[in-house]
Design an enzyme around this catalytic site. Structure first.
Site, mmCIF file in Angstrom:
data_model
loop_
_atom_site.group_PDB
_atom_site.id
_atom_site.type_symbol
_atom_site.label_atom_id
_atom_site.label_comp_id
_atom_site.label_asym_id
_atom_site.label_seq_id
_atom_site.Cartn_x
_atom_site.Cartn_y
_atom_site.Cartn_z
ATOM 1 N N CYS A 86 13.029 20.108 0.156
ATOM 2 C CA CYS A 86 14.350 20.371 0.746
ATOM 3 C C CYS A 86 15.463 19.602 0.032
ATOM 4 O O CYS A 86 16.586 20.096 -0.071
ATOM 5 C CB CYS A 86 14.342 20.023 2.225
ATOM 6 S SG CYS A 86 13.296 21.138 3.180
ATOM 7 N N GLU A 111 16.650 22.535 6.741
ATOM 8 C CA GLU A 111 17.737 22.606 5.766
ATOM 9 C C GLU A 111 17.789 23.977 5.098
ATOM 10 O O GLU A 111 18.861 24.564 4.947
ATOM 11 C CB GLU A 111 17.564 21.524 4.681
ATOM 12 C CG GLU A 111 17.502 20.117 5.209
ATOM 13 C CD GLU A 111 16.095 19.630 5.529
ATOM 14 O OE1 GLU A 111 15.854 18.423 5.392
ATOM 15 O OE2 GLU A 111 15.234 20.444 5.926
ATOM 16 N N CYS A 134 12.841 16.409 2.722
ATOM 17 C CA CYS A 134 11.607 16.116 1.983
ATOM 18 C C CYS A 134 11.838 16.185 0.476
ATOM 19 O O CYS A 134 12.659 16.952 -0.015
ATOM 20 C CB CYS A 134 10.479 17.040 2.412
ATOM 21 S SG CYS A 134 10.751 18.788 2.124
ATOM 22 N N HIS A 178 11.877 24.917 6.231
ATOM 23 C CA HIS A 178 12.282 23.707 6.925
ATOM 24 C C HIS A 178 13.722 23.902 7.397
ATOM 25 O O HIS A 178 14.385 24.877 7.041
ATOM 26 C CB HIS A 178 12.169 22.504 6.003
ATOM 27 C CG HIS A 178 10.753 22.089 5.732
ATOM 28 N ND1 HIS A 178 10.437 20.989 4.991
ATOM 29 C CD2 HIS A 178 9.574 22.634 6.115
ATOM 30 C CE1 HIS A 178 9.124 20.855 4.917
ATOM 31 N NE2 HIS A 178 8.572 21.853 5.593
#
Length: 136
Positions: free
Chosen positions: A78, A46, A69, A44
Site C-alpha cells: 500500500c 488505502e 504496508c 486494503h
C-alpha cells in the site's frame, strides 16, 4: 481520522486475519473517498479509497488508521501504491507493529517526499485495533 476509524469497522469480520483498517481521502476539508480492508486477497483500505476517487491528487490528504504496508503479500504494498498515486500528504494514527512492516511503510512514503503525520487519534485507534494486530 475518526471517520476512518468508524468505517474500518465495516471490514469485520471478512478481513480477518488482516487488521480492519480504514482510509479516508480528504480534499479542501471534504471527504472525497473512503475505503476499508476487504476480505483476504482483496484490496486494503488505502487501495480501496484510491479506487473510489476520481480526480487530481493535488491537495488530497489520506487519513489511515494503520501504517500502510510496505511488503507484497496477497496484495501489492500500500505504501508503494500511495506513492504512485501522486498523493503528497498522509496522516497515520498508528505504526504497524508487524515486524514485516514496522516503520518501513513510513520510510517508503518519506523517501518519496510525502509529508507524514503520525499519531492523530492514536489512542482511539489503538483501543480498537489492538486485538487484531500481529495475527496476519
Amino acid at each position: 481520522m475518526l471517520r476512518a476509524l468508524a468505517i474500518s469497522r465495516n471490514a469485520l469480520p471478512s478481513c480477518i486475519p488482516n487488521p480492519p483498517v480504514g482510509c479516508v481521502l480528504v480534499k479542501e476539508n471534504d471527504i472525497v473517498a473512503e475505503g476499508f480492508t476487504q476480505s483476504i486477497g482483496g484490496n486494503h483500505a488505502e487501495v480501496q479509497a484510491l479506487n473510489n476517487y476520481e480526480g487530481s491528487m493535488e491537495g488530497v490528504t489520506a487519513y489511515v488508521t494503520l501504517e500502510p504496508c510496505s511488503f507484497i503479500g496477497r496484495t501489492p504494498a500500500c505504501a508503494e501504491t500511495l506513492v504512485s498515486s501522486g498523493i503528497k500528504q498522509v496522516v497515520v494514527a498508528l505504526l504497524d507493529p508487524d515486524p514485516r512492516n514496522s516503520g518501513q511503510g513510513i520510510d517508503i512514503l518519506r523517501k518519496a517526499g510525502i509529508d507524514i503525520e503520525i499519531g492523530l487519534c492514536a489512542q482511539q485507534v489503538e483501543d480498537f485495533l489492538t486485538p487484531y494486530l500481529g495475527h496476519s
